[in-house]
Design a protein around this motif. Sequence first.
Motif, mmCIF file in Angstrom:
data_model
loop_
_atom_site.group_PDB
_atom_site.id
_atom_site.type_symbol
_atom_site.label_atom_id
_atom_site.label_comp_id
_atom_site.label_asym_id
_atom_site.label_seq_id
_atom_site.Cartn_x
_atom_site.Cartn_y
_atom_site.Cartn_z
ATOM 1 N N VAL A 123 33.511 31.485 42.222
ATOM 2 C CA VAL A 123 34.957 30.988 42.435
ATOM 3 C C VAL A 123 35.301 29.875 43.163
ATOM 4 C CG1 VAL A 123 37.267 31.494 42.982
ATOM 5 C CG2 VAL A 123 35.901 33.319 41.835
ATOM 6 N N LYS A 124 34.339 29.779 44.397
ATOM 7 C CA LYS A 124 34.324 28.806 45.337
ATOM 8 C C LYS A 124 33.678 27.349 44.577
ATOM 9 C CE LYS A 124 34.462 31.381 49.579
ATOM 10 N NZ LYS A 124 33.612 31.328 50.900
ATOM 11 N N LEU A 160 33.332 26.983 41.431
ATOM 12 C CA LEU A 160 34.002 26.327 40.321
ATOM 13 C C LEU A 160 35.324 25.618 40.897
ATOM 14 C CD1 LEU A 160 33.829 29.590 37.821
ATOM 15 C CD2 LEU A 160 33.074 27.301 37.385
ATOM 16 N N ASN A 161 36.027 25.921 41.843
ATOM 17 C CA ASN A 161 37.100 25.115 42.590
ATOM 18 C C ASN A 161 37.996 24.810 41.548
ATOM 19 O OD1 ASN A 161 38.333 24.200 44.979
ATOM 20 N ND2 ASN A 161 37.157 22.222 44.761
ATOM 21 N N CYS A 162 38.457 25.508 40.749
ATOM 22 C CA CYS A 162 39.490 25.099 39.509
ATOM 23 C C CYS A 162 40.712 26.128 39.391
ATOM 24 C CB CYS A 162 38.646 24.752 38.460
ATOM 25 S SG CYS A 162 37.852 25.945 37.632
ATOM 26 N N HIS A 163 40.777 27.225 40.271
ATOM 27 C CA HIS A 163 41.767 28.254 39.944
ATOM 28 C C HIS A 163 41.318 28.772 38.455
ATOM 29 C CE1 HIS A 163 44.132 25.163 42.183
ATOM 30 N NE2 HIS A 163 44.407 26.310 42.873
ATOM 31 N N ALA A 164 40.053 29.285 38.701
ATOM 32 C CA ALA A 164 39.309 29.921 37.472
ATOM 33 C C ALA A 164 39.720 31.410 36.991
ATOM 34 C CB ALA A 164 37.841 30.211 37.916
ATOM 35 N N THR A 165 39.742 31.500 35.656
ATOM 36 C CA THR A 165 40.195 32.700 35.212
ATOM 37 C C THR A 165 38.889 33.717 35.222
ATOM 38 O OG1 THR A 165 39.221 32.274 32.925
ATOM 39 C CG2 THR A 165 41.547 31.618 33.596
ATOM 40 N N ALA A 166 39.060 35.038 35.171
ATOM 41 C CA ALA A 166 38.184 35.959 35.291
ATOM 42 C C ALA A 166 37.102 35.690 34.026
ATOM 43 C CB ALA A 166 38.334 37.280 34.845
ATOM 44 N N GLU A 167 37.287 35.039 33.100
ATOM 45 C CA GLU A 167 36.632 34.777 32.065
ATOM 46 C C GLU A 167 35.585 33.755 32.265
ATOM 47 O OE1 GLU A 167 34.465 35.448 28.562
ATOM 48 O OE2 GLU A 167 36.319 36.745 29.192
ATOM 49 N N GLU A 168 36.227 32.581 33.100
ATOM 50 C CA GLU A 168 35.528 31.537 33.614
ATOM 51 C C GLU A 168 34.375 31.812 34.497
ATOM 52 O OE1 GLU A 168 38.748 27.734 32.951
ATOM 53 O OE2 GLU A 168 38.724 29.127 34.658
ATOM 54 N N VAL A 169 34.855 32.608 35.530
ATOM 55 C CA VAL A 169 33.872 33.209 36.553
ATOM 56 C C VAL A 169 32.834 34.085 35.885
ATOM 57 C CG1 VAL A 169 33.738 34.601 38.348
ATOM 58 C CG2 VAL A 169 35.779 33.208 38.099
ATOM 59 N N TYR A 170 33.124 34.814 35.120
ATOM 60 C CA TYR A 170 32.180 35.573 34.241
ATOM 61 C C TYR A 170 31.199 34.812 33.552
ATOM 62 C CZ TYR A 170 29.666 38.236 30.762
ATOM 63 O OH TYR A 170 28.624 38.904 30.122
ATOM 64 N N ALA A 171 31.703 33.612 32.709
ATOM 65 C CA ALA A 171 30.554 32.760 32.041
ATOM 66 C C ALA A 171 29.769 32.140 33.089
ATOM 67 C CB ALA A 171 31.485 31.926 31.155
ATOM 68 N N PHE A 172 30.214 31.574 34.362
ATOM 69 C CA PHE A 172 29.663 30.872 35.280
ATOM 70 C C PHE A 172 28.443 31.711 35.856
ATOM 71 C CE2 PHE A 172 28.875 29.413 39.452
ATOM 72 C CZ PHE A 172 28.710 28.048 39.267
ATOM 73 N N VAL A 173 28.941 32.944 36.294
ATOM 74 C CA VAL A 173 27.877 34.094 36.957
ATOM 75 C C VAL A 173 26.954 34.323 35.756
ATOM 76 C CG1 VAL A 173 27.771 36.304 37.866
ATOM 77 C CG2 VAL A 173 29.444 34.765 38.555
ATOM 78 N N THR A 176 44.680 35.761 34.051
ATOM 79 C CA THR A 176 44.874 35.654 35.162
ATOM 80 C C THR A 176 44.127 34.536 36.127
ATOM 81 O OG1 THR A 176 45.703 37.959 35.280
ATOM 82 C CG2 THR A 176 44.991 36.917 37.469
ATOM 83 N N HIS A 177 44.531 33.961 36.863
ATOM 84 C CA HIS A 177 43.808 32.995 37.798
ATOM 85 C C HIS A 177 43.617 33.162 39.120
ATOM 86 C CE1 HIS A 177 43.954 29.647 34.822
ATOM 87 N NE2 HIS A 177 45.019 30.275 34.171
ATOM 88 N N TYR A 178 42.417 32.862 39.723
ATOM 89 C CA TYR A 178 42.167 33.327 40.896
ATOM 90 C C TYR A 178 41.611 32.119 41.840
ATOM 91 C CZ TYR A 178 41.682 38.041 39.198
ATOM 92 O OH TYR A 178 41.834 39.084 38.719
ATOM 93 N N ASP A 179 42.261 31.951 43.254
ATOM 94 C CA ASP A 179 41.880 30.766 44.112
ATOM 95 C C ASP A 179 41.016 31.304 45.384
ATOM 96 O OD1 ASP A 179 42.185 28.488 45.396
ATOM 97 O OD2 ASP A 179 44.457 28.313 45.227
ATOM 98 N N HIS A 180 40.186 30.498 45.671
ATOM 99 C CA HIS A 180 39.376 30.824 46.912
ATOM 100 C C HIS A 180 39.876 30.400 48.405
ATOM 101 C CE1 HIS A 180 37.899 26.905 46.237
ATOM 102 N NE2 HIS A 180 37.733 26.732 47.409
#
Length: 127
Positions: A16-17, A19-32, A67-71
């Motif tokens: 999440v940190k 990506l630094n883009c208010h990532a969605t869970a799907e974006e975080v999953y794809a990155f990880v 849903t979007h997440y922010d660090h």
Amino acid sequence: MEKRQTIQRQIILDAVKTLNCHATAEEVYAFVHRTQPTISKATVYRNLSQMAQYGDLLNIGHFNGATHYDHNCHTHYHFVCNVCRRVYDVEGDFSDVLAKAAQNDSHEMTRLFLSFAGVCKICKERA
């Protein structure tokens, strides 16, 4: 619920940190998943939710179907572009909004979640 610092949780928080883009869970999953192919989507979603409950991340709301997440957990607000759908941080003191809302209702209000929507500077310049 007990807060445990697991390797998976740290990997997800780091994603999440990074990506630094208010990532969605799907974006975080794809990155990880690119570097940790054994991590499941359920693990990422569950950990994001738990980290938001513990205050390690902010769940900034449901925009554009996700849903979007922010660090960035300090008090700030968000702007969502209606064109490119990007989420931006908005700094400022809007405590007067909270105070006015508290005057109009009998609820005890302790926190303000505020989002703005419109057309971002980049999309406005492109038009």
